[in-house]
Design a protein around this motif. Structure first.
Motif, PDB file in Angstrom:
ATOM      1  N   LEU A 127       0.856  -1.186   0.000  1.00  0.00           N
ATOM      2  CA  LEU A 127       0.000   0.000   0.000  1.00  0.00           C
ATOM      3  C   LEU A 127       0.888   1.230   0.000  1.00  0.00           C
ATOM      4  CD1 LEU A 127      -2.727  -1.077   2.601  1.00  0.00           C
ATOM      5  CD2 LEU A 127      -2.647  -1.458   0.129  1.00  0.00           C
ATOM      6  N   THR A 128       0.699   2.086  -1.009  1.00  0.00           N
ATOM      7  CA  THR A 128       1.576   3.241  -1.212  1.00  0.00           C
ATOM      8  C   THR A 128       0.756   4.516  -1.179  1.00  0.00           C
ATOM      9  OG1 THR A 128       2.946   1.870  -2.648  1.00  0.00           O
ATOM     10  CG2 THR A 128       3.329   4.245  -2.715  1.00  0.00           C
ATOM     11  N   ALA A 129       1.140   5.449  -0.313  1.00  0.00           N
ATOM     12  CA  ALA A 129       0.410   6.713  -0.191  1.00  0.00           C
ATOM     13  C   ALA A 129       0.930   7.714  -1.199  1.00  0.00           C
ATOM     14  CB  ALA A 129       0.551   7.262   1.226  1.00  0.00           C
ATOM     15  N   HIS A 130       0.055   8.685  -1.556  1.00  0.00           N
ATOM     16  CA  HIS A 130       0.485   9.796  -2.398  1.00  0.00           C
ATOM     17  C   HIS A 130       1.507  10.648  -1.650  1.00  0.00           C
ATOM     18  CE1 HIS A 130      -2.040   9.380  -5.889  1.00  0.00           C
ATOM     19  NE2 HIS A 130      -3.133   9.275  -5.149  1.00  0.00           N
TER      20      HIS A 130
ATOM     21  N   ARG B  80      -3.952  18.186  -6.836  1.00  0.00           N
ATOM     22  CA  ARG B  80      -3.119  18.569  -7.985  1.00  0.00           C
ATOM     23  C   ARG B  80      -1.639  18.497  -7.655  1.00  0.00           C
ATOM     24  NH1 ARG B  80      -5.698  24.277  -9.201  1.00  0.00           N
ATOM     25  NH2 ARG B  80      -5.986  24.136  -6.953  1.00  0.00           N
ATOM     26  N   GLU B  81      -1.315  18.520  -6.357  1.00  0.00           N
ATOM     27  CA  GLU B  81       0.089  18.485  -5.963  1.00  0.00           C
ATOM     28  C   GLU B  81       0.577  17.067  -5.669  1.00  0.00           C
ATOM     29  OE1 GLU B  81       2.024  21.079  -6.131  1.00  0.00           O
ATOM     30  OE2 GLU B  81       0.318  22.277  -6.805  1.00  0.00           O
ATOM     31  N   HIS B  82      -0.338  16.091  -5.764  1.00  0.00           N
ATOM     32  CA  HIS B  82       0.067  14.712  -5.518  1.00  0.00           C
ATOM     33  C   HIS B  82       0.994  14.217  -6.614  1.00  0.00           C
ATOM     34  CE1 HIS B  82      -3.584  13.558  -2.793  1.00  0.00           C
ATOM     35  NE2 HIS B  82      -2.712  14.341  -2.202  1.00  0.00           N
ATOM     36  N   ALA B  83       1.968  13.452  -6.232  1.00  0.00           N
ATOM     37  CA  ALA B  83       2.753  12.714  -7.217  1.00  0.00           C
ATOM     38  C   ALA B  83       1.931  11.500  -7.611  1.00  0.00           C
ATOM     39  CB  ALA B  83       4.080  12.295  -6.612  1.00  0.00           C
ATOM     40  N   ARG B  84       1.602  11.391  -8.893  1.00  0.00           N
ATOM     41  CA  ARG B  84       0.713  10.298  -9.316  1.00  0.00           C
ATOM     42  C   ARG B  84       1.363   8.946  -9.077  1.00  0.00           C
ATOM     43  NH1 ARG B  84      -1.231   8.649 -15.045  1.00  0.00           N
ATOM     44  NH2 ARG B  84      -3.229   7.662 -14.611  1.00  0.00           N
ATOM     45  N   ILE B  85       2.668   8.856  -9.296  1.00  0.00           N
ATOM     46  CA  ILE B  85       3.407   7.636  -8.989  1.00  0.00           C
ATOM     47  C   ILE B  85       4.408   7.984  -7.889  1.00  0.00           C
ATOM     48  CG2 ILE B  85       4.858   5.802  -9.885  1.00  0.00           C
ATOM     49  CD1 ILE B  85       3.795   6.338 -12.634  1.00  0.00           C
TER      50      ILE B  85
ATOM     51  N   LYS C 245     -11.520  29.069 -21.044  1.00  0.00           N
ATOM     52  CA  LYS C 245     -10.322  28.265 -21.250  1.00  0.00           C
ATOM     53  C   LYS C 245     -10.521  26.864 -20.688  1.00  0.00           C
ATOM     54  CE  LYS C 245      -5.368  28.144 -20.171  1.00  0.00           C
ATOM     55  NZ  LYS C 245      -4.276  28.809 -19.416  1.00  0.00           N
ATOM     56  N   LEU C 246     -10.241  25.871 -21.494  1.00  0.00           N
ATOM     57  CA  LEU C 246     -10.359  24.474 -21.086  1.00  0.00           C
ATOM     58  C   LEU C 246      -8.981  23.857 -20.937  1.00  0.00           C
ATOM     59  CD1 LEU C 246     -13.279  23.326 -23.406  1.00  0.00           C
ATOM     60  CD2 LEU C 246     -13.382  23.579 -20.930  1.00  0.00           C
ATOM     61  N   VAL C 247      -8.785  23.108 -19.846  1.00  0.00           N
ATOM     62  CA  VAL C 247      -7.507  22.427 -19.632  1.00  0.00           C
ATOM     63  C   VAL C 247      -7.787  20.977 -19.236  1.00  0.00           C
ATOM     64  CG1 VAL C 247      -6.263  24.515 -18.957  1.00  0.00           C
ATOM     65  CG2 VAL C 247      -7.417  23.158 -17.218  1.00  0.00           C
ATOM     66  N   PRO C 248      -6.917  20.065 -19.637  1.00  0.00           N
ATOM     67  CA  PRO C 248      -7.131  18.649 -19.278  1.00  0.00           C
ATOM     68  C   PRO C 248      -6.875  18.415 -17.802  1.00  0.00           C
ATOM     69  CG  PRO C 248      -5.053  18.910 -20.442  1.00  0.00           C
ATOM     70  CD  PRO C 248      -5.741  20.237 -20.507  1.00  0.00           C
ATOM     71  N   ALA C 249      -7.619  17.471 -17.220  1.00  0.00           N
ATOM     72  CA  ALA C 249      -7.429  17.068 -15.828  1.00  0.00           C
ATOM     73  C   ALA C 249      -7.392  15.544 -15.778  1.00  0.00           C
ATOM     74  CB  ALA C 249      -8.554  17.597 -14.945  1.00  0.00           C
ATOM     75  N   GLY C 250      -6.497  15.025 -14.986  1.00  0.00           N
ATOM     76  CA  GLY C 250      -6.361  13.580 -14.920  1.00  0.00           C
ATOM     77  C   GLY C 250      -5.620  13.051 -16.134  1.00  0.00           C
ATOM     78  N   ALA C 251      -5.345  11.774 -16.104  1.00  0.00           N
ATOM     79  CA  ALA C 251      -4.592  11.157 -17.198  1.00  0.00           C
ATOM     80  C   ALA C 251      -5.206   9.800 -17.520  1.00  0.00           C
ATOM     81  CB  ALA C 251      -3.121  10.987 -16.814  1.00  0.00           C
ATOM     82  N   GLY C 252      -5.599   9.641 -18.779  1.00  0.00           N
ATOM     83  CA  GLY C 252      -6.065   8.350 -19.247  1.00  0.00           C
ATOM     84  C   GLY C 252      -4.888   7.506 -19.701  1.00  0.00           C
ATOM     85  N   SER C 253      -5.186   6.397 -20.361  1.00  0.00           N
ATOM     86  CA  SER C 253      -4.125   5.479 -20.772  1.00  0.00           C
ATOM     87  C   SER C 253      -3.161   6.122 -21.763  1.00  0.00           C
ATOM     88  CB  SER C 253      -4.742   4.215 -21.373  1.00  0.00           C
ATOM     89  OG  SER C 253      -5.593   4.540 -22.465  1.00  0.00           O
TER      90      SER C 253
END
Length: 661
Positions: free
Chosen positions: A337-340, A348-353, A431-439
């Motif tokens: 189990l790995t925490a952000h 938005r400041e979380h490291a995704r990995i 203004k539109l900006v992407p959020a999140g990351a898909g594959s």
């Protein structure tokens, strides 16, 4: 009036509930030879003078109808396709869900292809004596107590098995999940006893693994595919072959449970929690429910296999209807189990990995492939306002906007409309900006971080079934993970928090199943990092004690009177119709045992109510709801001067509706 000649009792192919019964027709002498039980026929309907399709369910000498019988118009084909056992299953399944038997039969029997039928008849001689059972009883089912599964198969028991969480190598060098080999061994043991086995899997990727395992155990000519990937003619050929008296192994998707198999010895379902096992068309029968009904009718063995046990199967275990057979050794993946990392108050400041998972992936890439599971396909699954960060919604239908690929304009995930002229309803920004990351975006980011490593993407747009043992990063959406030769040297489970945000009663159960299926693809001892999820769900994955979690989940649902502790039906209609139906249900025989949630608004002015009943009263509720469907379909409403004739009022019925949060 007594009819002359044989009488065919016909199930008319119609979705109208008032026609969901058997009608008597006289069989003309010229058609007597071809009018067999199960034959497809065309018959007249006196209302409107129409000709309808139907199926001969029975042939009797006389009819109880006192008037003059209409004649069968035409016998279509020379094969009895609707076997009595399949009709009985369709009848029971429809009654359980307040549906029509013809809707179920339509799912069970594929479209007719005349050329394929003629070719099959030409090469189909009279059946000879059946082969004797194998002397050795077939292969053993490994990984469980010696002889336990084989004894249950022979006794026709209902059982659930916890799948072995590891990939295995077949003798021909191919790699599959250990679960596929377990199913193949159980089916081969059934075939060795000259009995037919049905193996039901969610999709083509799972089917390919089972077929690969079967090729190493049985003669391929004894295996039949029944799935939507086949052409219509091939699917019809497989269906015709399944009507032959010889024992077979049939592998396919949810409709395989209705296959016209003779001497059925086993019905096996892999991962019954997968949404693909539920039929989307009315009456929405789940393959698990159809399998339980068929097992009662035939006395065959029934096997549920999965890395996680569904709450539905857990209920059956607790009431003693299904027996849990434990694994021989309690092996489990090495889950961490790995925490952000970063500001816990600002996602938005979380490291995704996180750094620990990143290092595990970097080290594992020296040895072989690494799997990265993400929540959704595409580039950015969500587009937000660049000023206030509110989610952007489509101006046409209100659906969320997404970015399917880099460099393209955002578009609606529901209707596909573009975002031209969009303005934020919260702050007025444009203004539109992407959020999140898909594959796609994840693969792009990992490609920059690991410039010398091959990146492979597997999702709904491009599905890959296998990868070799060479180092590579495999980015896959849930359920689309390829099998790696030797297993993945590390597995990263990302976007867990996002997966848990879905509004559904089953969200925790589904997430645990997705993560477990991916973790089971890891090589023995390889690290599996679950990012950003802790609590009871994370602990369950880390300890691999799914049985404890699902028992607690069922207990919680029992307290709240949620399915499957109770049976529930969702009813949708216009306000006047829904109010009337609910009042009649509460005043009828089922009124004393039901409770009602709602109504609540749905769309287009319709309301939805949830009617719940204790499980033992489910049949009573289904009969009452079906009576309301027939009443609404046959009522004659007084015409209003100056207005067009009013249509029949519509009531949408869905038992155990998965769309209800």
């Amino acid at each position: 009036m007594m009819s002359e000649g044989p009488v065919a009792r016909v199930l008319v192919d119609s979705p109208l509930p008032q026609l969901d019964q058997l009608f008597d027709y006289r069989v003309p002498a010229a058609m007597a030879a071809e009018a067999v039980v199960g034959a497809r026929v065309r018959v007249p309907l006196r209302t409107g003078g129409r000709i309808a399709q139907g199926w001969i369910v029975e042939l009797v000498e006389t009819s109880e109808y006192e008037g003059r019988l209409s004649e069968v118009e035409q016998v279509v084909g020379a094969v009895g396709l609707l076997r009595p056992a399949v009709y009985e299953l369709a009848r029971r399944a429809a009654d359980r869900a307040a549906g029509t038997a013809s809707d179920v039969v339509r799912l069970a029997i594929p479209s007719r292809y005349v050329r394929a039928e003629k070719a099959w008849l030409a090469g189909h001689p009279e059946p000879g004596p059946l082969p004797a059972p194998a002397a050795d009883g077939g292969p053993a089912v490994t990984g469980y107590a010696p002889g336990a599964v084989e004894a249950a198969l022979a006794a026709g028991e209902r059982m659930t098995l916890a799948a072995i969480p590891a990939p295995v190598a077949l003798p021909d060098g191919r790699w599959v999940g250990a679960w596929a080999l377990t199913l193949a061994q159980a089916a081969a043991a059934t075939l060795a006893n000259d009995r037919t086995a049905l193996i039901i899997v969610p999709d083509a990727r799972d089917q390919a693994q089972v077929e690969a395992a079967l090729e190493t155990l049985v003669d391929p000519s004894r295996v039949l595919r029944t799935d939507a990937r086949q052409s219509g003619a091939d699917r019809y050929r497989s269906f015709l072959a399944a009507t032959e008296p010889h024992a077979r192994i049939l592998v396919g998707n949810r409709s395989t449970v209705y296959a016209p198999a003779e001497r059925l010895g086993l019905i096996a379902i892999w991962d019954d929690g997968d949404a693909l096992h539920r039929e989307p068309l009315a009456p929405g029968i789940h393959a698990r429910d159809a399998a339980l009904l068929r097992q009662e009718l035939t006395g065959s063995a029934l096997l549920f296999l999965g890395h996680t046990r569904t709450v539905e199967v857990q209920r059956l275990v607790e009431v003693g209807w299904v027996r849990a057979i434990p694994r021989e050794r309690a092996t489990k993946p090495h889950v961490i189990l790995t925490a952000h990392q970063g500001d816990a108050d600002d996602p938005r400041e979380h490291a995704r990995i996180p750094s620990g998972a990143w290092k595990a992936a970097s080290d594992a890439l020296r040895e072989g492939p690494v799997l990265v599971q993400v929540a959704q396909p595409g580039y950015a699954p969500l587009v937000v306002c660049g000023d206030c960060r509110e989610a952007a919604h489509c101006l046409r239908c209100g659906g969320t906007l997404a970015l399917p690929t880099a460099g393209r304009a955002p578009q609606c995930r529901l209707c596909g409309a573009g975002a031209g002229g969009w303005k934020c309803q919260n702050c007025g920004g444009a203004k539109l900006v992407p959020a999140g990351a898909g594959s796609a975006r994840t693969a792009e980011e990992l490609g920059r971080a690991f410039p010398n490593v091959r990146i492979v993407r597997s999702d709904g747009e491009r599905t890959i079934e296998h990868v070799d043992a060479s180092p590579r990063l495999v980015v896959a959406t849930r359920g689309a993970e390829p099998v790696a030769a030797g297993g993945y040297r590390a597995v990263l489970l990302l976007d867990g928090e996002r997966m848990l945000l879905r509004e559904s009663l089953r969200v925790a159960e589904d997430c645990l199943r997705w993560w477990s299926n991916a973790a089971a693809l890891a090589a023995p001892g390889a690290p599996v990092a679950l990012v950003g999820v802790g609590g009871a769900l994370g602990t369950t994955l880390a300890t691999w004690r799914h049985d404890r979690w699902v028992a607690a989940e069922l207990a919680a649902r029992r307290e709240l009177r949620f399915p499957p502790a109770v049976r529930a039906v969702s009813l949708e209609a216009l306000p006047e119709t829904l109010t009337e139906v609910l009042e009649r249900l509460q005043a009828g025989d089922a009124g004393a045992v039901i409770d009602v949630l709602g109504p609540s608004p749905v769309d287009e002015g319709r309301l939805r109510a949830i009617v719940r009943v204790d499980y033992g009263h489910g049949a009573l509720l289904a009969r009452a709801v079906r009576a309301e469907l027939v009443r609404l379909a046959t009522e004659r409403r007084k015409p209003v001067a100056g207005r067009p004739p009013q249509r029949a009022r519509k009531l949408r019925v869905r038992f155990d509706d998965p769309e209800v949060p």
